[in-house]
Design an enzyme around this catalytic site. Structure first.
Site, PDB file in Angstrom:
ATOM      1  N   ASP A  23       0.817  -1.214   0.000  1.00 41.58           N
ATOM      2  CA  ASP A  23       0.000   0.000   0.000  1.00 41.58           C
ATOM      3  C   ASP A  23       0.851   1.265   0.000  1.00 41.58           C
ATOM      4  O   ASP A  23       0.328   2.378   0.048  1.00 41.58           O
ATOM      5  CB  ASP A  23      -0.977   0.013   1.186  1.00 41.58           C
ATOM      6  CG  ASP A  23      -0.250  -0.064   2.533  1.00 41.58           C
ATOM      7  OD1 ASP A  23       0.950  -0.420   2.546  1.00 41.58           O
ATOM      8  OD2 ASP A  23      -0.893   0.243   3.558  1.00 41.58           O
ATOM      9  N   TRP A  41      18.443  34.818 -23.972  1.00 41.89           N
ATOM     10  CA  TRP A  41      19.129  35.204 -25.193  1.00 41.89           C
ATOM     11  C   TRP A  41      20.363  36.029 -24.829  1.00 41.89           C
ATOM     12  O   TRP A  41      20.320  36.921 -23.985  1.00 41.89           O
ATOM     13  CB  TRP A  41      18.204  36.029 -26.097  1.00 41.89           C
ATOM     14  CG  TRP A  41      18.928  36.599 -27.271  1.00 41.89           C
ATOM     15  CD1 TRP A  41      19.273  35.951 -28.419  1.00 41.89           C
ATOM     16  CD2 TRP A  41      19.449  37.934 -27.393  1.00 41.89           C
ATOM     17  NE1 TRP A  41      19.973  36.797 -29.253  1.00 41.89           N
ATOM     18  CE2 TRP A  41      20.092  38.021 -28.650  1.00 41.89           C
ATOM     19  CE3 TRP A  41      19.433  39.057 -26.564  1.00 41.89           C
ATOM     20  CZ2 TRP A  41      20.704  39.191 -29.095  1.00 41.89           C
ATOM     21  CZ3 TRP A  41      20.046  40.222 -27.001  1.00 41.89           C
ATOM     22  CH2 TRP A  41      20.672  40.281 -28.263  1.00 41.89           C
ATOM     23  N   ASP A  76      25.707  36.534 -44.571  1.00 44.36           N
ATOM     24  CA  ASP A  76      24.600  36.435 -43.614  1.00 44.36           C
ATOM     25  C   ASP A  76      23.346  37.104 -44.174  1.00 44.36           C
ATOM     26  O   ASP A  76      23.197  37.286 -45.386  1.00 44.36           O
ATOM     27  CB  ASP A  76      25.031  37.032 -42.266  1.00 44.36           C
ATOM     28  CG  ASP A  76      24.332  36.386 -41.080  1.00 44.36           C
ATOM     29  OD1 ASP A  76      23.135  36.665 -40.883  1.00 44.36           O
ATOM     30  OD2 ASP A  76      24.966  35.608 -40.345  1.00 44.36           O
ATOM     31  N   ASP A  77      22.453  37.488 -43.308  1.00 38.28           N
ATOM     32  CA  ASP A  77      21.145  38.045 -43.649  1.00 38.28           C
ATOM     33  C   ASP A  77      21.266  39.256 -44.589  1.00 38.28           C
ATOM     34  O   ASP A  77      22.264  39.974 -44.575  1.00 38.28           O
ATOM     35  CB  ASP A  77      20.453  38.469 -42.351  1.00 38.28           C
ATOM     36  CG  ASP A  77      18.955  38.616 -42.482  1.00 38.28           C
ATOM     37  OD1 ASP A  77      18.438  38.523 -43.605  1.00 38.28           O
ATOM     38  OD2 ASP A  77      18.313  38.828 -41.439  1.00 38.28           O
ATOM     39  N   ARG A 124      10.286  39.235 -34.290  1.00 36.91           N
ATOM     40  CA  ARG A 124      11.382  40.132 -34.633  1.00 36.91           C
ATOM     41  C   ARG A 124      10.978  41.169 -35.693  1.00 36.91           C
ATOM     42  O   ARG A 124      10.505  40.833 -36.765  1.00 36.91           O
ATOM     43  CB  ARG A 124      12.543  39.294 -35.154  1.00 36.91           C
ATOM     44  CG  ARG A 124      13.790  40.072 -35.487  1.00 36.91           C
ATOM     45  CD  ARG A 124      14.790  39.162 -36.163  1.00 36.91           C
ATOM     46  NE  ARG A 124      16.048  39.846 -36.432  1.00 36.91           N
ATOM     47  CZ  ARG A 124      16.930  39.446 -37.332  1.00 36.91           C
ATOM     48  NH1 ARG A 124      16.687  38.374 -38.059  1.00 36.91           N
ATOM     49  NH2 ARG A 124      18.057  40.102 -37.513  1.00 36.91           N
ATOM     50  N   LYS A 170      24.051  28.535 -42.850  1.00 34.60           N
ATOM     51  CA  LYS A 170      23.713  28.987 -41.499  1.00 34.60           C
ATOM     52  C   LYS A 170      22.191  29.045 -41.416  1.00 34.60           C
ATOM     53  O   LYS A 170      21.561  29.916 -42.000  1.00 34.60           O
ATOM     54  CB  LYS A 170      24.324  30.361 -41.216  1.00 34.60           C
ATOM     55  CG  LYS A 170      24.023  30.913 -39.825  1.00 34.60           C
ATOM     56  CD  LYS A 170      24.690  32.260 -39.607  1.00 34.60           C
ATOM     57  CE  LYS A 170      24.356  32.817 -38.232  1.00 34.60           C
ATOM     58  NZ  LYS A 170      25.006  34.127 -37.994  1.00 34.60           N
ATOM     59  N   ASP A 191      18.952  29.714 -39.494  1.00 31.09           N
ATOM     60  CA  ASP A 191      18.543  30.505 -38.337  1.00 31.09           C
ATOM     61  C   ASP A 191      17.069  30.295 -38.024  1.00 31.09           C
ATOM     62  O   ASP A 191      16.303  29.770 -38.849  1.00 31.09           O
ATOM     63  CB  ASP A 191      18.822  31.987 -38.605  1.00 31.09           C
ATOM     64  CG  ASP A 191      19.216  32.747 -37.341  1.00 31.09           C
ATOM     65  OD1 ASP A 191      18.898  32.269 -36.231  1.00 31.09           O
ATOM     66  OD2 ASP A 191      19.837  33.817 -37.464  1.00 31.09           O
ATOM     67  N   ASN A 242      14.554  32.905 -35.690  1.00 30.04           N
ATOM     68  CA  ASN A 242      14.638  34.089 -34.839  1.00 30.04           C
ATOM     69  C   ASN A 242      13.378  34.427 -34.064  1.00 30.04           C
ATOM     70  O   ASN A 242      13.177  35.580 -33.699  1.00 30.04           O
ATOM     71  CB  ASN A 242      15.069  35.299 -35.681  1.00 30.04           C
ATOM     72  CG  ASN A 242      16.576  35.344 -35.853  1.00 30.04           C
ATOM     73  OD1 ASN A 242      17.329  35.321 -34.887  1.00 30.04           O
ATOM     74  ND2 ASN A 242      17.025  35.387 -37.091  1.00 30.04           N
ATOM     75  N   ASP A 263      24.429  34.527 -29.673  1.00 28.18           N
ATOM     76  CA  ASP A 263      24.603  35.791 -30.392  1.00 28.18           C
ATOM     77  C   ASP A 263      25.561  36.716 -29.651  1.00 28.18           C
ATOM     78  O   ASP A 263      26.050  37.687 -30.229  1.00 28.18           O
ATOM     79  CB  ASP A 263      23.255  36.501 -30.556  1.00 28.18           C
ATOM     80  CG  ASP A 263      22.449  35.965 -31.727  1.00 28.18           C
ATOM     81  OD1 ASP A 263      23.021  35.237 -32.561  1.00 28.18           O
ATOM     82  OD2 ASP A 263      21.246  36.278 -31.814  1.00 28.18           O
TER      83      ASP A 263
END
Length: 736
Positions: free
Chosen positions: A73, A191, A359-360, A439, A475, A477, A479, A547
């Site tokens: 029990d 972050w 990159d971006d 974002r 890369k 990502d 975001n 980052d």
């Protein structure tokens, strides 16, 4: 996770289900690696009990006679996979509502098998269980990696009932542990402040570590942990440690419950939060893989086990280091033209880097990507910025001896994009509710549970690689997180499937990409450290650790990451000073010495560097290439931690043959008259090593160029005079 039909499996259990599981013969299940055992036994009434995960036991037969002296029990003994039902009062690994409304599940043993796989280092044990009263079957699958001392586990849940069942909880593993005390070590953060280390002494009751963000799940928590047994202090080199890491890129939950018997029950798996999952008749559900290791050599031993397993089995290219690189983001952001990029390529080549990554900002025409408010989803080259196209930039890089990489964010779109105009139903949304944008105030998440979206996301990579086969590196990502959950693809009564099927959709896409493009290097970047886990690393080569590229912050970020993940996967860049994230100013040497402890890159505009700084960079990059193989493939021995009050921290990577080592030493606080001592473990005590300082123009310390025994270096160590904050030194040790 795969939702699949398994008709043949039903035959296996057809004779059992009418009367329940037959009485079982007491026996032992001993899953072994070179240095550890996971021991279970089967009772006479078919319960599978869990007895031991720790040091190897060759003769575990006596466990069939173990008596817990627990009253019936007072709940069940320690089950290998706990369920809601019967006498179990703990949080269950499996909670089901059956087709007839029954909420109880009691699993009993049917059989088990163990076989060696084609890789003879690996054995797989499958334990088959069935419910005593329902046509529900569970397989517990344990895969043992002998040399790495790692055992992974997952569960397969099969429905043979006459109708659908609902899974409410479906953890990958249930691990009972018995010790005097339990010190939990895990990662937390935010972050730009990822992978901070927390130590918590577990007391009676429950503690959970979880994420409900679906995308970017590891900024604030990570599905990995260590448990130090029988000690209230964390130790790098001594003591018994169990470490675990979940291979899952969606919501996760780790639950640690210390019960009244002082047993620690660990549940790990996909988060059951808002994720009721309906299984139709004949369907099955496979949980994510949970990775465990045991060490009798403290946290360092657990880390080395996980690192070895990761390189051999857990990372896509576990033995292929990513080239040193210059990334365009912090140096150019959205404002560039072809000459900006070719000038950066010239500078990267002159400093000895091996790759340039665009990159971006390179895409979008109707909605040009000139900021973060538009263009995501429209993956065609921006004709105004790059009238000669990507091929011109890639060819220019190749002519300079560099590889070429590119940034994408294929899981996302902007409300200002041609993609959103054409397919607004593809984004995660709930009709008649506000669409919360991320974002830039316009970013939305595509619904990867939808096969049409999966096809689109695969097509982003496929079209890019087909049009530009010279791309060597992507890369990838992500975001923003997922919120205001809703899926136009999921049925109204199965909206809770979204949490699982988004991640399954991502994996389906990655499997197709890897089948067609196995050699391309892919970084998992999710606003930095938002996807640092082994579910992603099955398909990715590395992670963007954070980052935050500021060197002082990176000491803690990279230290925490190293507890569970090898240096091979840690993207670590030298950036501008004052740093764009923190505003802190650090010497260039300190920035390089921190970055060289991972995968070295640069994240700045080289034309803003002085000639002296360029010369220093050339020297550091050239030296890094000399010892990079040790960092990428060697055994890690951390020397203290960046949390230590004395302000000194170091780490050593030792080659597998113990013939070479590279030692990083840092001063993080003003030391006044104190000179730190760094003892270097992992060396062969009988081998003599010559010590040479790297990443510097000339020797600075008394021992530079000297030859010393491994015994002396491990017991006495080196004492570089690092007395001021940001002082640092790197040493290469080579056997003589």
């Amino acid at each position: 996770m795969n939702k699949t039909l398994k008709p043949l499996f039903a035959c296996l259990f057809s004779g059992l289900i009418c009367t329940g599981a037959a009485a079982a013969e007491p026996q032992v299940i001993n899953i072994k690696t070179d240095g550890s055992s996971m021991v279970m036994s089967v009772t006479s009434d078919g319960e599978v009990l869990f007895h031991h995960f720790g040091g190897r036991i060759d003769d575990a037969a006596p466990v069939t006679g173990i008596k817990s002296y627990r009253r019936t029990d007072h709940g069940t003994d320690n089950l290998a996979y706990s369920t809601m039902g019967g006498r179990n009062f703990r949080e269950p690994a499996l909670r089901v509502t059956h087709a007839d409304g029954d909420m109880n599940t009691e699993l009993r043993y049917v059989s088990h098998t163990t076989r060696t796989l084609a890789d003879t280092n690996v054995t797989r044990t499958v334990i088959k269980l069935t419910d005593t009263n329902q046509a529900l079957d569970v397989e517990l699958v344990y895969t043992a990696y002998a040399e790495e001392n790692v055992i992974t586990t997952h569960a397969v849940i099969r429905n043979r009932e006459k109708g659908s069942i609902v899974l409410h909880s479906f953890y990958s593993s249930s691990l009972p542990v018995k010790a005097r005390s339990y010190l939990l070590t895990h990662l937390y953060g935010a972050w730009a402040r990822e992978s901070q280390v927390d130590h918590t002494l577990l007391t009676h009751g429950s503690k959970s570590i979880e994420s409900r963000k679906q995308v970017r799940t590891t900024h604030t928590e990570n599905p990995a942990f260590m448990i130090t047994l029988d000690s209230e202090s964390f130790d790098e080199n001594y003591g018994e440690v169990i470490a675990g890491a979940l291979a899952w890129s969606g919501n996760f939950r780790l639950n640690f419950e210390v019960d009244e018997f002082n047993v620690l029950n660990i549940l790990a798996g996909a988060n059951p939060y808002a994720s009721d999952y309906t299984l139709g008749e004949g369907e099955s559900f496979t949980t994510p893989e949970m990775i465990y290791t045991y060490s009798s050599e403290g946290a360092g031993g657990a880390s080395r086990n996980l690192h070895d397993w990761a390189r051999n089995y857990g990372v896509w290219h576990g033995h292929v280091p990513t080239p040193t690189l210059l990334n365009s983001w912090e140096g150019a952001a959205f404002s560039f033209d072809a000459k900006t990029l070719t000038d950066m390529i010239d500078d990267a080549a002159a400093m000895g880097l091996e790759m340039f990554v665009l990159d971006d900002g390179w895409f979008g025409n109707k909605y040009p990507r000139n900021n973060d408010k538009a263009g995501l989803g429209d993956w065609e080259v921006n004709r105004e910025k790059l009238p000669e196209g990507i091929d011109h930039i890639a060819s220019y890089a190749h002519d300079k001896g560099l590889k070429f990489g590119i940034w994408i964010e294929p899981e996302m779109t902007n409300s200002k994009s041609e993609l959103f105009e054409k397919h607004p139903e593809w984004v995660i949304q709930q009709p008649h509710r506000e669409m919360h944008k991320g974002r830039g105030g316009t970013q939305l998440v595509l619904d990867l549970s939808n096969p049409e979206v999966q096809e689109f996301v695969f097509g982003v990579v496929d079209k890019l690689m087909t049009a530009h086969p010279e791309i060597a590196y992507i890369k990838w990502d992500a975001n923003r997180c997922a919120n205001s959950i809703g899926s136009a693809f999921q049925r109204p009564d199965e909206q809770s499937h979204f949490w699982i099927e988004y991640t399954q959709g991502l994996y389906k896409v990655m499997e197709r990409i890897r089948a067609k493009y196995p050699d391309v290097l892919i970084q998992s970047c999710a606003s930095g450290g938002g996807r640092v886990e082994y579910g992603a690393l099955r398909y990715f080569d590395e992670v963007w650790t954070s980052d935050n590229t500021e060197a002082l912050s990176r000491t803690r970020i990279q230290y925490g990451t190293s507890l569970f993940f090898p240096a091979l996967v840690m993207g670590s860049h030298v950036s501008v000073t004052p740093n764009l994230q923190t505003g802190n100013s650090t010497p260039l040497k300190f920035r390089f010495d921190i970055a060289c402890a991972g995968r070295l890159g640069m994240e700045l505009q080289p034309k803003h560097m002085t000639e002296e700084e360029r010369a220093e960079a050339r020297r550091a990059i050239a030296d890094y290439k000399e010892y990079r193989d040790i960092v990428m493939q060697g055994d890690l021995y951390r020397i203290g931690s960046p949390y230590d009050e004395n302000g000194c921290y170091g780490l050593a990577y030792v080659s597998k043959d113990k013939r070479r080592a590279v030692v990083f030493t840092y001063c993080l606080l003003y030391q006044s008259r104190t000179v730190p001592q760094f003892r270097i473990r992992g060396l062969d005590p009988d081998t003599r090593y010559t010590v040479r300082e790297m990443n510097t123009e000339e020797p600075r310390f008394w021992f530079d160029g000297g030859t010393f025994s491994g015994e002396l270096l491990s017991r006495m160590g080196l004492n570089p005079k690092l007395s001021r904050i940001y002082d640092s030194a790197v040493f290469l040790l080579e056997a003589r």
